[in-house]
Write a protein that holds these residues in place. Sequence first.
Motif, PDB file in Angstrom:
ATOM      1  N   UNK A  44       0.127  -3.307  22.963  1.00 16.69           N
ATOM      2  CA  UNK A  44       1.169  -3.881  22.814  1.00 16.69           C
ATOM      3  C   UNK A  44       0.856  -5.512  22.486  1.00 16.69           C
ATOM      4  N   UNK A  45      -0.403  -5.786  21.892  1.00 15.17           N
ATOM      5  CA  UNK A  45      -0.699  -6.811  21.281  1.00 15.17           C
ATOM      6  C   UNK A  45      -0.299  -7.131  19.884  1.00 15.17           C
ATOM      7  N   UNK A  46       0.270  -5.731  19.351  1.00 12.29           N
ATOM      8  CA  UNK A  46       0.929  -5.979  18.050  1.00 12.29           C
ATOM      9  C   UNK A  46       2.492  -5.378  18.139  1.00 12.29           C
ATOM     10  N   UNK A  47       3.293  -6.077  17.883  1.00 14.96           N
ATOM     11  CA  UNK A  47       4.703  -5.676  17.783  1.00 14.96           C
ATOM     12  C   UNK A  47       4.833  -4.649  16.968  1.00 14.96           C
ATOM     13  N   UNK A  48       4.426  -4.492  15.618  1.00 16.23           N
ATOM     14  CA  UNK A  48       4.331  -3.386  14.909  1.00 16.23           C
ATOM     15  C   UNK A  48       3.309  -3.231  13.801  1.00 16.23           C
ATOM     16  N   UNK A  49       3.199  -2.282  13.294  1.00 16.14           N
ATOM     17  CA  UNK A  49       2.092  -2.140  12.194  1.00 16.14           C
ATOM     18  C   UNK A  49       2.708  -1.736  10.886  1.00 16.14           C
ATOM     19  N   UNK A  50       2.924  -2.383   9.722  1.00 10.14           N
ATOM     20  CA  UNK A  50       3.189  -2.050   8.518  1.00 10.14           C
ATOM     21  C   UNK A  50       2.229  -1.781   7.783  1.00 10.14           C
ATOM     22  N   UNK A  51       2.169  -0.424   6.924  1.00  5.31           N
ATOM     23  CA  UNK A  51       0.958  -0.045   6.157  1.00  5.31           C
ATOM     24  C   UNK A  51       1.367   0.223   4.745  1.00  5.31           C
ATOM     25  N   UNK A  52       0.931  -0.277   3.690  1.00  6.20           N
ATOM     26  CA  UNK A  52       1.162  -0.048   2.462  1.00  6.20           C
ATOM     27  C   UNK A  52       0.009   0.820   1.859  1.00  6.20           C
ATOM     28  N   UNK A  53       0.361   2.234   1.442  1.00  8.12           N
ATOM     29  CA  UNK A  53      -0.725   2.643   0.855  1.00  8.12           C
ATOM     30  C   UNK A  53      -2.086   2.732   1.537  1.00  8.12           C
ATOM     31  N   UNK A  54      -2.106   3.176   2.900  1.00  5.92           N
ATOM     32  CA  UNK A  54      -3.400   3.174   4.076  1.00  5.92           C
ATOM     33  C   UNK A  54      -3.724   4.497   3.822  1.00  5.92           C
ATOM     34  N   UNK A  55      -5.044   4.795   3.533  1.00  6.47           N
ATOM     35  CA  UNK A  55      -5.376   6.236   3.528  1.00  6.47           C
ATOM     36  C   UNK A  55      -5.526   6.884   5.071  1.00  6.47           C
ATOM     37  N   UNK A  56      -4.548   6.853   5.654  1.00  5.37           N
ATOM     38  CA  UNK A  56      -4.567   7.464   7.312  1.00  5.37           C
ATOM     39  C   UNK A  56      -5.154   8.637   7.768  1.00  5.37           C
ATOM     40  N   UNK A  57      -4.958   9.482   6.379  1.00 12.61           N
ATOM     41  CA  UNK A  57      -5.771  10.803   6.520  1.00 12.61           C
ATOM     42  C   UNK A  57      -6.935  11.012   5.636  1.00 12.61           C
ATOM     43  N   UNK A  58      -7.200   9.847   5.218  1.00  7.71           N
ATOM     44  CA  UNK A  58      -8.421   9.942   4.217  1.00  7.71           C
ATOM     45  C   UNK A  58      -7.930  10.074   2.880  1.00  7.71           C
ATOM     46  N   UNK A  59      -8.899   9.850   1.859  1.00  5.21           N
ATOM     47  CA  UNK A  59      -8.486  10.220   0.649  1.00  5.21           C
ATOM     48  C   UNK A  59      -9.483  10.792  -0.149  1.00  5.21           C
ATOM     49  N   UNK A  60      -8.857  11.603  -1.159  1.00  3.80           N
ATOM     50  CA  UNK A  60     -10.019  12.343  -2.141  1.00  3.80           C
ATOM     51  C   UNK A  60     -11.070  11.436  -2.560  1.00  3.80           C
ATOM     52  N   UNK A  61     -10.728  10.318  -3.145  1.00  9.40           N
ATOM     53  CA  UNK A  61     -11.681   9.570  -3.838  1.00  9.40           C
ATOM     54  C   UNK A  61     -12.804   9.049  -3.015  1.00  9.40           C
ATOM     55  N   UNK A  62     -12.544   9.392  -1.686  1.00 11.22           N
ATOM     56  CA  UNK A  62     -13.645   8.749  -0.620  1.00 11.22           C
ATOM     57  C   UNK A  62     -14.860   9.745  -0.743  1.00 11.22           C
ATOM     58  N   UNK A  63     -14.904  10.584  -1.210  1.00  7.65           N
ATOM     59  CA  UNK A  63     -15.934  11.647  -1.603  1.00  7.65           C
ATOM     60  C   UNK A  63     -17.107  11.067  -2.601  1.00  7.65           C
ATOM     61  N   UNK A  64     -16.505  10.163  -3.301  1.00  6.48           N
ATOM     62  CA  UNK A  64     -17.354   9.372  -4.340  1.00  6.48           C
ATOM     63  C   UNK A  64     -17.880   7.947  -3.638  1.00  6.48           C
ATOM     64  N   UNK A  65     -17.738   7.561  -2.410  1.00  9.92           N
ATOM     65  CA  UNK A  65     -18.074   6.140  -2.132  1.00  9.92           C
ATOM     66  C   UNK A  65     -19.420   6.409  -1.227  1.00  9.92           C
ATOM     67  N   UNK A  66     -20.135   5.346  -1.341  1.00 10.14           N
ATOM     68  CA  UNK A  66     -21.547   5.218  -0.754  1.00 10.14           C
ATOM     69  C   UNK A  66     -21.438   3.907   0.191  1.00 10.14           C
ATOM     70  N   UNK A  67     -20.266   3.362   0.353  1.00 11.26           N
ATOM     71  CA  UNK A  67     -20.146   2.268   1.357  1.00 11.26           C
ATOM     72  C   UNK A  67     -19.882   2.771   2.855  1.00 11.26           C
TER      73      UNK A  67
END
Length: 300
Positions: A195-218
């Motif tokens: 309840x500390x957040x009234x709402x969360x609005x996301x724009x292009x968030x990888x909620x289920x991950x992204x295919x490009x993540x396989x190339x990241x090292x961070x």
Amino acid sequence: MLARLQQRITLGLLACTAVWLIAWWRFSPPTAVAGGLLLLFGHAFFIGLEMLAMRQVNRADPAPRAGTAMLLRAWLRESLMAPRVFCWRQPFFADAVPDHLPADAAGRQGVVLIHGFVCNRGFWTPWLRLLRARGQPFVAVNLEPLVADIEAYRPIVDAAVARIAQATGRPPVLLCHSMGGLAARDWLRADGNALRAARIVTLGTPHQGTWLGRFSQSGSGLQMRRDGAWLAALAAGEPDSLRQRMQCWYSNCDNVVFPSSTASLAGADNRFVPGLAHVTLAFDPRVIEAVLADLAEDLG
């Protein structure tokens, strides 16, 4: 830190372009111009590669597929938008619009803006100007260090939420782009009080991950891999009531978060907009107008 790094990159790119033009102009003006354009717009090539990968991966995705003409328009818009964000707003105008906590903020609906990977608060500059013109309280954060695990950003998000809540007396709306949406969800999971957040609005968030993540090292990049353990634990630790207060915007031309439907969440208010690439999605008039209209309903 990011602003200084992007300043150096931008100025270095301009210097290299100037040297190339001066060196080649007297021998071959066409070669000089072609090389200069390649230096200034070489990023468009990499965006194109992402688009090609996205088109292939999206073949099995339930979201409506984008045709060739739509993909080309999305590629062009993203290629023009990227320099405005990464070579202008973020490096040179990150603090152009300061946080807005007016004396009459009590009772109003505040907004916390949370950017994505390799960004800073300058990303939100057009939004900040609009919110300030409306008299709406807001705080825009800088998520640092750049390559940390997403959990490292909890204190930053918590401090911003606390500032807004103290000024307005109300829990804020969290407006997030890309990785910022995961930072918001992770903060709420750790805080334990949805309840500390009234709402969360996301724009292009990888909620289920992204295919490009396989190339990241961070650290954060690894956490955004498709079907990863971190994302599964995040989803398992959330109450169902949170999803009901989430609004997830996604597109079939997102060149960073794909397959397309990975930016949606079961149980959330999922908003599909066709033909928008990853950065462009955050600045499309349709998205801005709809989000601001929803915020207006909450104004006190």
